[in-house]
Design an enzyme around this catalytic site. Structure first.
Site, PDB file in Angstrom:
ATOM      1  CG  HIS A  27      -2.325   0.365   0.997  1.00  0.00           C
ATOM      2  ND1 HIS A  27      -2.935   0.351  -0.247  1.00  0.00           N
ATOM      3  CD2 HIS A  27      -3.300   0.766   1.871  1.00  0.00           C
ATOM      4  CE1 HIS A  27      -4.202   0.726  -0.126  1.00  0.00           C
ATOM      5  NE2 HIS A  27      -4.432   0.995   1.144  1.00  0.00           N
ATOM      6  CG  PHE A  72      -3.471   6.116   9.188  1.00  0.00           C
ATOM      7  CD1 PHE A  72      -2.603   5.053   9.017  1.00  0.00           C
ATOM      8  CD2 PHE A  72      -3.450   6.806  10.393  1.00  0.00           C
ATOM      9  CE1 PHE A  72      -1.734   4.673  10.020  1.00  0.00           C
ATOM     10  CE2 PHE A  72      -2.590   6.433  11.407  1.00  0.00           C
ATOM     11  CZ  PHE A  72      -1.728   5.363  11.220  1.00  0.00           C
ATOM     12  CG  ASN A  74      -8.742   3.919   4.870  1.00  0.00           C
ATOM     13  OD1 ASN A  74      -8.064   3.525   3.930  1.00  0.00           O
ATOM     14  ND2 ASN A  74      -9.289   3.092   5.742  1.00  0.00           N
ATOM     15  CG  ASP A  99      -1.860   0.359  -3.337  1.00  0.00           C
ATOM     16  OD1 ASP A  99      -1.941   1.537  -2.932  1.00  0.00           O
ATOM     17  OD2 ASP A  99      -2.646  -0.535  -2.961  1.00  0.00           O
ATOM     18  CG  ASN A 120     -11.058   2.365   1.534  1.00  0.00           C
ATOM     19  OD1 ASN A 120     -12.102   2.390   0.889  1.00  0.00           O
ATOM     20  ND2 ASN A 120     -10.766   1.395   2.374  1.00  0.00           N
TER      21      ASN A 120
END
Length: 195
Positions: A27, A72, A74, A99, A120
């Site tokens: 990620h 983060f 998201n 990614d 996300n």
């Protein structure tokens, strides 16, 4: 990419999660690519009030801001929009390196707009920008094996086999990103999609 002058900046955002626990995760490949671009220009990221680590530089002959959101994945939309507003960058001049589960490792594909395919980070950016029409540099990580949850797969480190190719693949993706910024989408696709 708008037909802007070399003095109007482009914002190149690498997606990832902050902190040592996530450094080598699939990620986090967006961070790896913008780190490579930073190394090429001999610059260092510094904290910015927009909520990202940033580095102002020239990329492909154009003024550019490299960015790594400090949030983060998201909720990366807030830092992306905050940084874009500060530098007065239109969504059409935002490039997101991320990614991509739907491409085999280590395929690189460039595109403008489209869906988020369950990513996300992209969903958060699209919502915050109010549009899906920004540029994407997609780094293929492949699908998870067997019945593994994609959410678990992306938060795992690259396999030993993948790690042997990773530095070269990140370098290739950085080349594609630089071409996208310097030559525009169609020219960069012609150069990198044939491989």
């Amino acid at each position: 990419m708008t037909s802007a002058s070399a003095d109007e900046p482009v914002l190149v955002v690498g997606l990832g999660n902050p902190g040592p626990r996530y450094v080598a995760n699939r990620h986090n490949v967006g961070f790896l690519v913008v780190d490579e671009l930073a190394a090429r220009v001999g610059g260092r990221f510094k904290a910015h009030k927009g909520g990202a680590e940033v580095l102002e530089c020239r990329l492909g002959g154009r003024r550019a801001v490299l960015a790594k959101p400090r949030s983060f994945m998201n909720v990366s939309g807030g830092p992306v929009v905050g940084t874009a507003r500060f530098y007065k960058v239109d969504p059409a001049d935002v490039v997101v390196v991320h990614d991509e589960l739907d491409l085999p490792f280590p395929t690189v594909r460039l595109k403008l707009g489209g869906g988020e395919n369950g990513h996300n980070g992209l969903r958060s950016i699209s919502k915050s920008l109010g549009t899906r029409d920004y540029l994407r540099v997609r780094f293929g990580i492949g699908r998870p094996p067997g019945r593994m949850d994609p959410a678990d797969f992306v938060l795992r480190d690259f396999s030993a086999t993948e790690r042997k190719e990773l530095a070269l693949s990140v370098d290739h993706c950085a080349d594609a990103t630089e071409a996208l910024v310097g030559k525009g989408l169609e020219a960069a696709q012609n150069l990198f999609h044939a491989r």
